[in-house]
Design an enzyme around this catalytic site. Structure first.
Site, mmCIF file in Angstrom:
data_model
loop_
_atom_site.group_PDB
_atom_site.id
_atom_site.type_symbol
_atom_site.label_atom_id
_atom_site.label_comp_id
_atom_site.label_asym_id
_atom_site.label_seq_id
_atom_site.Cartn_x
_atom_site.Cartn_y
_atom_site.Cartn_z
ATOM 1 C CB CYS A 198 -13.288 6.663 -0.030
ATOM 2 S SG CYS A 198 -11.703 7.365 -0.504
ATOM 3 C CG LEU A 199 -9.333 1.866 -0.608
ATOM 4 C CD1 LEU A 199 -8.196 1.550 -1.573
ATOM 5 C CD2 LEU A 199 -9.710 0.631 0.204
ATOM 6 N N GLY A 204 -10.363 0.949 -6.765
ATOM 7 C CA GLY A 204 -9.722 2.116 -7.357
ATOM 8 C C GLY A 204 -8.827 2.794 -6.344
ATOM 9 C CG HIS A 243 -14.486 7.388 -5.700
ATOM 10 N ND1 HIS A 243 -15.334 7.293 -4.619
ATOM 11 C CD2 HIS A 243 -13.231 7.369 -5.183
ATOM 12 C CE1 HIS A 243 -14.618 7.234 -3.507
ATOM 13 N NE2 HIS A 243 -13.334 7.277 -3.825
ATOM 14 C CD GLU A 244 -10.359 5.931 -7.394
ATOM 15 O OE1 GLU A 244 -9.530 6.662 -6.812
ATOM 16 O OE2 GLU A 244 -11.091 5.135 -6.764
ATOM 17 C CD GLN A 300 -7.646 7.044 -2.494
ATOM 18 O OE1 GLN A 300 -7.767 6.661 -3.648
ATOM 19 N NE2 GLN A 300 -8.348 6.538 -1.503
ATOM 20 C CG HIS A 325 -9.660 10.321 -4.612
ATOM 21 N ND1 HIS A 325 -9.580 10.724 -3.304
ATOM 22 C CD2 HIS A 325 -10.294 9.115 -4.590
ATOM 23 C CE1 HIS A 325 -10.158 9.809 -2.524
ATOM 24 N NE2 HIS A 325 -10.610 8.825 -3.281
HETATM 25 NI NI NI Z 1 -11.602 7.103 -2.729
#
Ligand code: NI
Length: 154
Positions: free
Chosen positions: A88-89, A46, A130-131, A51, A134
């Protein structure tokens, strides 16, 4: 298409509330394509627009069940709880067991601007939460005690 730079924790864009999308312009369509390409390039499941430095309500997800683009997504209902490991990226090398809703129903627009409703459980339900977090400036590390964050070696 292009692989975009993924911003890391500490960048203020990750903490800003995002703006809704009112019209799917060419620029928005291209951004969504680039977000998919970026997510696949780094093996993510995701990715949210903040991000990649864009403070808009856009996210892409693929948990192995096919690509999903979400514009202005919101959780309209949810049930039960589930605890599983999450990363998380934008927070490389860290993971934690995060409590989430086990099932969620999400309403959004798809990449064509068509309203869609997604009922999800398991990893997809987790990725959706999660997204969407964000898009509200929330990171998974906000949801756990600092002592429960697991340091990896990525
Ligand atoms: Ni994330």
């Amino acid at each position: 298409m292009a692989v975009l730079k993924v911003v890391k924790v500490g960048d203020p864009v990750l903490r800003q509330p995002t703006q809704p999308v009112t019209r799917i312009t060419k620029r928005i369509s291209r951004l969504i394509q680039d977000m998919f390409e970026t997510m696949y390039a780094v093996d993510g499941v995701g990715l949210a627009a903040p991000q990649v430095g864009v403070s808009r309500k856009i996210a892409v997800i693929d948990v192995g069940e096919g690509p999903i683009a979400l514009i202005n997504p919101k959780i309209v209902s949810g049930s039960d709880e589930d605890i599983d490991v999450e990363g998380c990226l934008s927070i490389p090398g860290k993971q934690a067991y995060v409590k989430r809703l086990a099932q969620v129903k999400v309403e959004a627009l798809n990449e064509k601007g068509k309203p869609v409703q997604i009922e999800a459980e398991g990893l997809l339900a987790r990725a959706l939460q999660h997204e969407i977090d964000h898009l509200n400036g929330i990171l998974f590390t906000d949801l756990v005690d600092e002592k429960d964050i697991i340091e990896g070696d990525e």
